[in-house]
Design an enzyme around this catalytic site. Structure first.
Site, short mmCIF file in Angstrom:
data_model
loop_
_atom_site.label_atom_id
_atom_site.label_comp_id
_atom_site.label_asym_id
_atom_site.label_seq_id
_atom_site.Cartn_x
_atom_site.Cartn_y
_atom_site.Cartn_z
N CYS A 297 59.17 15.34 14.22
CA CYS A 297 59.63 16.94 15.20
C CYS A 297 60.93 17.74 14.76
CB CYS A 297 59.71 16.99 16.44
SG CYS A 297 60.86 15.56 16.72
N GLU B 230 60.19 17.39 25.55
CA GLU B 230 60.84 17.61 23.67
C GLU B 230 59.52 17.88 22.58
OE1 GLU B 230 63.15 17.27 22.19
OE2 GLU B 230 64.37 16.78 24.41
C1 UN1 Z 1 64.70 12.06 13.93
O1 UN1 Z 1 65.01 13.37 13.64
O2 UN1 Z 1 65.91 10.71 13.79
O3 UN1 Z 1 59.01 13.19 17.59
C2 UN1 Z 1 63.83 12.25 15.46
C3 UN1 Z 1 60.37 12.90 16.92
C4 UN1 Z 1 61.74 13.64 17.86
C5 UN1 Z 1 62.58 12.32 16.65
C6 UN1 Z 1 62.77 13.07 15.67
N1 UN1 Z 1 61.49 14.03 18.71
O4 UN1 Z 1 60.07 13.84 15.98
#
Ligand code: UN1
Length: 480
Positions: A283, A249
């Site tokens: 992200c 991710e």
């Molecule tokens: C969210 O937007 O609630 O690292 C979660 C990050 C993502 C998770 C976002 N994997 O920002």
């Protein structure tokens, strides 16, 4: 200022130290040392993998009820302690108290969701093409998983990787993110308090050395990684070299389209949340605001007012609406991109200045930049800070083309009252998640999460989809 915690690695259910020292600082006030830690390397990872391998047989053969109970108890404890752990999270990561407590509660809910999933794992019965033959499929645990987690969700992401891994009978070695070990440790301690057997979850604190050693270890059957695209690419390559399964991710450059027919106040509230909450360090943050001509000027003016009004300050002050960046490097990255956007012809509508605060911390002024072009660097590279840029478009088709015109594809949003455009966007946006009249960030804890293109690789995380990564299907034939 509060006490400094003394942390250790967790290996085989024990707290283990190692020689090299490290520490985590409070980004709201860097005089405050949140935790002193050991920093591990290949030796600690080898010990942790050995402990996880030794624990695998018993854990994978345990009744799913045992696994479910541990997760359920740990979830209850986390929810009960959301205030204290949430405060620790905000102190160490810099998101506001409301965000820190909210994230802790979310982690608790994740554990409880997977307590249920442990009992719901199922296979299939299929007809064979041969008379008298029966076919069944089972989902089986695989072994030791390596989990590499980021600092921006220091408890929720460890929870949503650990919970499905262990719910389905695997064991784990987790690398806590370098800047936020104390928050991750709170989760590991609670899992043990809830009755987790020794060695099922092991945590090694440290930097890139720890991640590399986990990825390279021959007994780690799969790697789940959340972090930057640059690091993720290397993790993927090295994991695949030895046929470990991998789930990545990575970043986003998430678009939020605002069409002329949008309710202005609603569009502004959605953009403010998506772009600036959690200091833009998500992200899923809305970093590209793609705005139709007819509403553009009103939208930019109204959003600028709100951005200007955000109270930036110490994460632990209940009045703060936006905390600092996690580190000096992250703060400087935000200001560097603001300069790049200016040089590319962007107009800083609000923000962009250095902040003079009454304490040393990594504060960034929330910044809105208008009149940027879709092809400019600010609209193609992830900033990971409280910086949003607007792109003016003439109609929906142009908005969609701009939204889809980047290498990332995590989350994509649209604000409109038109069912026609909303439905079309859900179909044609090239993103793993679409949001209609909602911020691009802030997702539910019980449904699949993930992106497309350069944002994600491998099976989805979370929800019912998590079983695809953390189990393997066995197909069994039998004849009587
Ligand atoms: C969210 O937007 O609630 O690292 C979660 C990050 C993502 C998770 C976002 N994997 O920002």
């Amino acid at each position: 200022m509060s006490d400094t915690l003394e942390l250790s690695h967790w290996i085989g259910g024990e707290k283990v130290d190692s020689d090299r020292p490290g520490e985590s600082l409070n980004p709201s006030d860097t005089r405050d040392v949140v935790a002193r830690t050991p920093r591990g390397g290949a030796a600690e990872v080898a010990q942790a993998v050995a402990a996880a391998s030794a624990a695998f047989t018993d854990w994978s053969e345990a009744s799913p009820e045992v696994r479910s109970d541990v997760l359920d108890r740990a979830g209850t404890l986390l929810l009960e302690r959301r205030e204290t752990i949430g405060r620790l999270l905000s102190r160490e990561e810099g998101k506001t108290l409301a965000e820190g407590i909210g994230e802790t509660a979310r982690a608790g809910r994740v554990l409880k969701f997977f307590a249920g999933e442990a009992l719901r794992l199922h296979g299939q019965n299929l007809a064979s093409t041969r008379p008298g033959v029966e076919i069944q499929t089972y989902r089986q645990p695989i072994g030791v998983f390596g989990l590499i987690t980021p600092w921006n969700f220091p408890i929720a992401i460890p929870a949503w990787k650990i919970a499905p891994a262990i719910a389905f009978g695997n064991t784990v070695v987790i690398k806590a993110a370098g800047p936020t070990p104390a928050t991750a440790e709170a989760l590991i301690a609670i899992l043990h308090e809830a009755g987790l057997p020794a060695g099922v979850v092991n945590m090694v604190i440290g930097d890139g050395d720890v991640g590399r050693a986990i990825v390279a270890h021959k007994d780690v059957v799969g790697i789940s990684f959340t972090g930057s695209q640059a690091v993720g690419a290397g993790v993927g390559e090295n994991a695949m070299k030895r046929q470990a399964r991998v789930q990545l991710e990575m970043g986003g450059k998430n678009p939020l389209i605002v069409l002329d027919d949008a309710d202005l106040d609603r569009a502004v509230a959605i953009a403010l949340d998506g772009s600036f909450f959690a200091t833009g360090q998500r992200c899923t943050a809305s970093s590209r605001l793609i705005v139709q001509d007819g509403i553009h000027d009103r939208f930019v003016a109204a959003l600028a007012e709100k951005v200007k009004g955000l109270r930036v300050g110490d994460a632990l002050d209940p009045n703060t609406q936006m905390g600092p960046a996690i580190s000096e490097a992250q703060r400087e990255q935000a200001y560097r991109y603001i300069d790049i956007a200016r040089e590319d012809g962007g107009r800083v509508v609000t923000g962009g200045e250095r902040l003079n605060m009454d304490k040393p911390g990594w504060y960034v002024q929330p910044t809105l930049i208008a009149d940027t072009s879709a092809g400019s660097r600010i609209n193609n590279e992830e900033v990971f800070g409280p910086v949003a840029s607007t792109i003016r478009v003439k109609d929906y088709e142009e908005a969609l083309a701009v939204a889809n015109g980047v290498e990332f594809g995590l989350s994509a949003g649209i604000v409109t009252q038109s069912l026609k455009y909303a439905r079309d966007f859900q179909r044609r946006a090239r993103a793993g998640m679409t949001m209609v009249n909602l911020p691009t960030a802030g997702v539910d804890y019980h449904v699949p999460f993930g992106g497309t293109k350069g944002s994600s690789y491998g099976p989805r995380e979370q929800g019912f989809a998590a079983a695809d990564f953390y189990t393997q299907i066995k197909t069994s034939y039998s004849a009587s």
